[in-house]
Design an enzyme around this catalytic site. Structure first.
Site, PDB file in Angstrom:
ATOM      1  N   GLU A 466       0.865  -1.175   0.000  1.00 28.03           N
ATOM      2  CA  GLU A 466       0.000   0.000   0.000  1.00 28.03           C
ATOM      3  C   GLU A 466       0.909   1.235   0.000  1.00 28.03           C
ATOM      4  OE1 GLU A 466      -4.459   0.911   1.478  1.00 28.03           O
ATOM      5  OE2 GLU A 466      -3.459  -0.880   2.127  1.00 28.03           O
ATOM      6  N   GLU A 737      -2.247   0.274  13.313  1.00 27.12           N
ATOM      7  CA  GLU A 737      -3.381   0.629  12.465  1.00 27.12           C
ATOM      8  C   GLU A 737      -4.711   0.421  13.199  1.00 27.12           C
ATOM      9  OE1 GLU A 737      -3.686  -1.858   8.989  1.00 27.12           O
ATOM     10  OE2 GLU A 737      -4.979  -0.418   7.959  1.00 27.12           O
TER      11      GLU A 737
HETATM   12  C1  BGC Z   1      -5.398   2.385   4.348  1.00 23.25           C
HETATM   13  C2  BGC Z   1      -5.931   3.462   5.238  1.00 23.25           C
HETATM   14  C3  BGC Z   1      -6.797   4.303   4.357  1.00 23.25           C
HETATM   15  C4  BGC Z   1      -7.965   3.428   4.018  1.00 23.25           C
HETATM   16  C5  BGC Z   1      -9.154   4.031   3.418  1.00 23.25           C
HETATM   17  C6  BGC Z   1      -6.554   1.536   3.933  1.00 23.25           C
HETATM   18  O1  BGC Z   1      -6.234   0.438   3.218  1.00 23.25           O
HETATM   19  O2  BGC Z   1      -4.391   1.656   4.936  1.00 23.25           O
HETATM   20  O3  BGC Z   1      -5.067   4.030   6.089  1.00 23.25           O
HETATM   21  O4  BGC Z   1      -7.105   5.549   4.807  1.00 23.25           O
HETATM   22  O5  BGC Z   1      -7.549   2.301   3.325  1.00 23.25           O
HETATM   23  O6  BGC Z   1     -10.178   3.556   4.156  1.00 23.25           O
END
Ligand code: BGC
Length: 894
Positions: A466, A737
């Site tokens: 990501e 997270e």
């Molecule tokens: C990310 C988040 C992001 C989100 C959107 C995720 O996969 O890691 O931090 O803001 O997607 O909902």
């Protein structure tokens, strides 16, 4: 001590000047109290000698009666044809005392007057895993004389490492940085005068695919293009004053070499035994090298690098080594970090060494890699052979606490594996320490969250596939970040990424720069755009930069984009209420789903409210009134649709109340009822929070603002799930997270969404500075020209202290409870003022002559020593206006 200029570049004059928007800033120092600047004089010259002789051939501002010491605009002659410019400043204090001249600052042009080269590279065949090997590129040249000055301008579509006569030209990494390459690419300029010699010279470049042609996020590779490309121009001024220019063209030579692939997400394989000795020095035999391939002209814009450089900022050694059943060594770095390992090993030619990285260990001591998804945090090396062979990757980075080394036959020493910490290198501005070690660790985890995720753009996480510029994460954390580091330039650049990715209909993106949604729109069935709390970053970030640094230009530059966003929100709304524009909801909240329409409407109101303030700052009165009215209408629609007479809001989650209170959506009576309901909802949850990414940022501020400081502290101190200290109790060294990322609470979280380095939940750092220490900005005098110091002690803390380096210099607050008293020490920098609000009745004040009762922002006001009446009111007050210097108060505190 007389007033003196101590620092020239808090706000990066050198960069602003080279980008053609010169604004000068300086920091002052002086002993004593209430010291300020009453006038300044700036000189700008085309040479250091002229500047030293006070013969400024570009600009002499003359003595300007003004307190301005931040963002003073250049008003001299056109300097575009100058390669280097020099400047200095002197100031006068409040009594007309003159400072010495500052030291000289300089800048050189960030781009050439005209590009004379072509884009070059080498089309390569991908390896078995579909990844491209790295082209090596070189060019030899002869200089007939010694060099007076030389500047090299370089950029790439992809990533480049630039070498001159065997040496790296810069310690900056991941050049040219990440932008939407379809729109713009940054150019770097380096002074290389010291690296050139009369006679033979050689330039060498290694190219990587980077964000341009490598894997980005989870959407695949080749998001912007297919093959990395290079553009370089070396401009040399020789001893006799003549110029020579060397630029990329088909005379440059290329070869595919030892880097089989080096990919941001997929790691690297490097055959050190195949790297040519001396390839980046003169006299190398180019056996098997070919003429460089010419690529078409670039269609986007080439711009001066806006972002701060990415560098290695720290080297760390492991705290513990264990050996797995397979015989691999696992090193614990003691800290979850981002970067990679530099190996120093005794190798035999052809040794195959593999380094893998992970944030956590499985129970058997092997690396936990399930949370990496499709990312591969692996560096493979084939050794060249040597007593002390240094091996490190070129164009990749990893998020890890643990490093696994296999294939190495020698003994590991403490220097064998060095962990390199890598991020956008910015001035550290904030420190904070309290009497509670758990809270201190939480703060350190927040700092590491920033260090691990600010790499060219603010990313969500550094480990899995990501690592994207999610705007929601960025906006909820931006105020916290502004206290920890000087992020002014970083966000100046990121706002350009956001507006580059803005849709024609005005929607701001959820991810900037684009992470593949534009390129792969046919196959991705959703588009990362316009989400409530994400797209709003396009307004929240500029406003925060204005508050923290006094940067009005960022508001001006993006005003139309922000206005387009508000128009878009209005257009998309259903009678001003949100529709489904909140797909992520209050992301990762705990069993508390905030209704999407409530979330979307609340954020629509908030962006509009900020927009009204922004219009006001820019003197656009009609717009300001229009936005104020729109905000009132949205707030009214919100109340009518979602709030009942008891102040209960649809959804009844903590977040709905937090947003309604913090954004000011309810009128007096309902506001009070909603605050009471928030208290109740926290109590219903056994005194725990339940907020996700969006609610968490304002949870403690909303409590503190509404007289519930005790609950704010109790949430801060909680260490049972879900809470901030829960992860700390479980050994976290970064912000997780999820509230339950890795615990015995639920077993392991879903590995697909289980990052251990996501800063969003760390947005509580903002509350620590603004409320616990009480160092708050003043919208009327932004950039901390005037600060509101309102410390709010509480909870289990017997003391807290912190410092904050602003564009004016250092603010510091220290409070300590002793018996029924609270000692408070406040430091204010020169040329700034503050209003101090005591948390209790004053028992002892600084000398009365140094204080004035706060009456709004009475800068430098003081009471006449003989005026009894005034003295009494000073003693009875709890709010005081102070100027620069150190002030000690004692007040009653139960
Ligand atoms: C990310 C988040 C992001 C989100 C959107 C995720 O996969 O890691 O931090 O803001 O997607 O909902």
């Amino acid at each position: 001590m007389k007033i003196s200029v101590t620092k020239l570049e808090y706000n990066n004059c050198a960069w602003e000047c080279s980008a053609g928007h010169p604004r000068f800033s300086w920091v002052l120092e002086a002993e004593g109290q209430r010291q300020r600047q009453s006038a300044y004089r700036i000189l700008v010259a085309t040479s250091a000698a002229l500047l030293a002789q006070e013969e400024p051939d570009l600009w002499d501002s003359g003595k300007v009666e003004s307190e301005q010491s931040v963002f003073v605009p250049y008003a001299g002659a056109d300097y575009a044809s100058q390669r280097v410019c020099w400047w200095k400043v002197k100031v006068w204090d409040q009594d007309g005392q003159e400072s010495a001249w500052s030291e000289a600052g300089s800048w050189f042009q960030g781009g050439p007057e005209s590009w004379q080269g072509r884009w070059i590279g080498r089309t390569a065949e991908p390896g078995a895993n579909g990844l491209l090997p790295s082209p090596y590129i070189r060019r030899e040249f002869i200089l007939g004389q010694s060099v007076k000055r030389a500047v090299i301008y370089a950029t790439a579509l992809g990533l480049y490492e630039l070498r001159l006569n065997g040496q790296r030209v810069t310690d900056a990494l991941f050049l040219p940085g990440w932008t939407d390459y379809n729109v713009r690419t940054q150019v770097q300029a380096f002074d290389v005068s010291g690296l050139l010699q009369a006679g033979e010279n050689a330039l060498g470049v290694i190219l990587g695919t980077g964000w341009y042609a490598g894997y980005v996020g989870m959407n695949g590779k080749n998001i912007y293009g297919d093959q990395p490309q290079l553009l370089v121009q070396l401009e040399v001024e020789l001893a006799d004053g003549t110029y020579e220019i060397l630029a990329t063209d088909e005379r440059w030579r290329t070869a595919i070499g030892p880097i089989h692939y080096s990919d941001l997400i997929k790691g690297e394989t490097f055959d050190a035994s195949a790297e040519w000795a001396g390839w980046d020095r003169p006299g190398f035999l180019e056996d098997g090298w070919q003429a460089a391939e010419l690529f078409p002209d670039y269609k986007g814009e080439l711009v001066v690098q806006a972002e701060p450089p990415i560098r290695v900022t720290e080297e760390r050694r492991s705290v513990k080594t264990t050996v797995t059943a397979d015989g691999a060594s696992v090193l614990d770095m003691g800290q979850n970090m981002v970067g990679w390992a530099r190996l120093n090993l005794a190798t035999e030619p052809g040794d195959e060494i593999t380094v893998r990285y992970a944030e956590m260990l499985n129970e058997d001591g092997t690396l936990y890699t399930a949370n990496l998804r499709k990312a591969e945090q692996v560096n493979r090396y084939i050794a060249r052979g040597g007593e002390n062979e240094q091996l490190e990757p070129h164009f990749t980075f990893h998020g890890f606490r643990y490093i696994e080394l296999s294939g190495y036959r020698g003994e590991l020493t403490e220097d064998s594996v060095i962990g390199l910490v890598v991020h956008s290198d910015m001035q550290r501005t904030g420190s904070l320490e309290t009497s509670d070690p758990m809270v201190n660790r939480l703060f350190q985890n927040i700092v590491w969250g920033l260090r691990g995720n600010y790499l060219s753009v603010p990313t969500d996480c550094p480990q899995r596939d990501e690592r994207l510029g999610w705007t929601g994460d960025a906006q909820i954390f931006v105020r916290t970040a502004s206290y920890i580091m000087n992020v002014s330039r970083f966000f100046h650049k990121y706002m350009i990424d956001i507006t580059d990715t803005q849709q024609p209909n005005g929607a701001f993106p959820d991810v900037a720069p684009d992470g593949g949604w534009l390129k792969f729109k046919e196959t991705i069935n959703w588009f990362a755009s316009h989400n409530a709390g994400w797209g709003d970053a396009g307004v929240v970030i500029p406003w925060t930069m204005y508050l923290a640094y006094g940067d009005r230009a960022i508001l001006e530059r993006h005003y139309d984009s922000m206005a387009a966003w508000i128009d878009y929100l209005k257009e998309e709304s259903d009678g001003l209420l949100g529709d489904d524009r909140a797909n992520y909801g209050d992301w990762l909240s705990i069993a508390a789903d905030t209704p999407k329409d409530v979330l979307a409407t609340a954020y629509f109101a908030y962006s509009t409210k900020l927009m009204a303030k922004i219009a006001g700052v820019l003197g656009k009165e009609a717009d300001q009134q229009r936005y104020v009215q729109l905000f009132n209408e949205i707030a009214q629609a919100f109340t009518t649709a979602y709030v009942d007479a008891e102040g209960h809001i649809k959804g009844d989650t903590q977040t709905v109340y937090v947003l309604a209170l913090y954004f000011g959506l309810l009128d007096g009576e309902l506001h009070g009822k909603a605050a009471a309901r928030l208290k109740q909802r926290i109590a219903d949850n056994d005194g725990h929070l339940s907020t996700g990414f969006l609610g968490v940022g304002y949870l403690l501020p909303a409590l503190s603002d509404n007289g519930m400081q005790d609950i704010a502290y109790s949430l801060l101190h909680k260490d049972t799930f879900p809470s901030w200290l829960y992860s700390v109790k479980h050994g976290a060294t970064t912000i997780w997270e999820r509230w339950d990322g890795w615990t015995d609470h639920n077993g392991f979280q879903d590995p697909h969404m289980n990052s251990f380095n996501h800063y969003s939940l760390g947005s509580v750092g903002e509350w620590m500075f603004r409320y616990m220490l009480g160092i708050e900005a003043d919208e009327q005098q932004p950039g901390f020209k005037h600060a509101v110091i309102r410390p709010q002690p509480g909870g289990k803390l017997s003391h807290a202290r912190g410092t904050y380096d602003t564009p004016y210099g250092r603010y510091a607050v220290r409070w300590e409870q002793r018996g029924g008293q609270l000692e408070l020490e406040v430091t204010v920098p020169v040329n700034a003022t503050a209003t101090v609000h005591l948390p209790g009745k004053a028992l002892k004040l600084p000398a009365l002559a140094e204080l004035a009762v706060a009456t709004g922002n009475t800068a430098y006001g003081s009471v006449g020593a003989g005026e009894e009446q005034a003295a009494r009111s000073v003693e009875a007050s709890r709010s005081y206006d102070i100027g620069s210097g150190v002030y000690r108060f004692v007040c009653a505190w139960e």
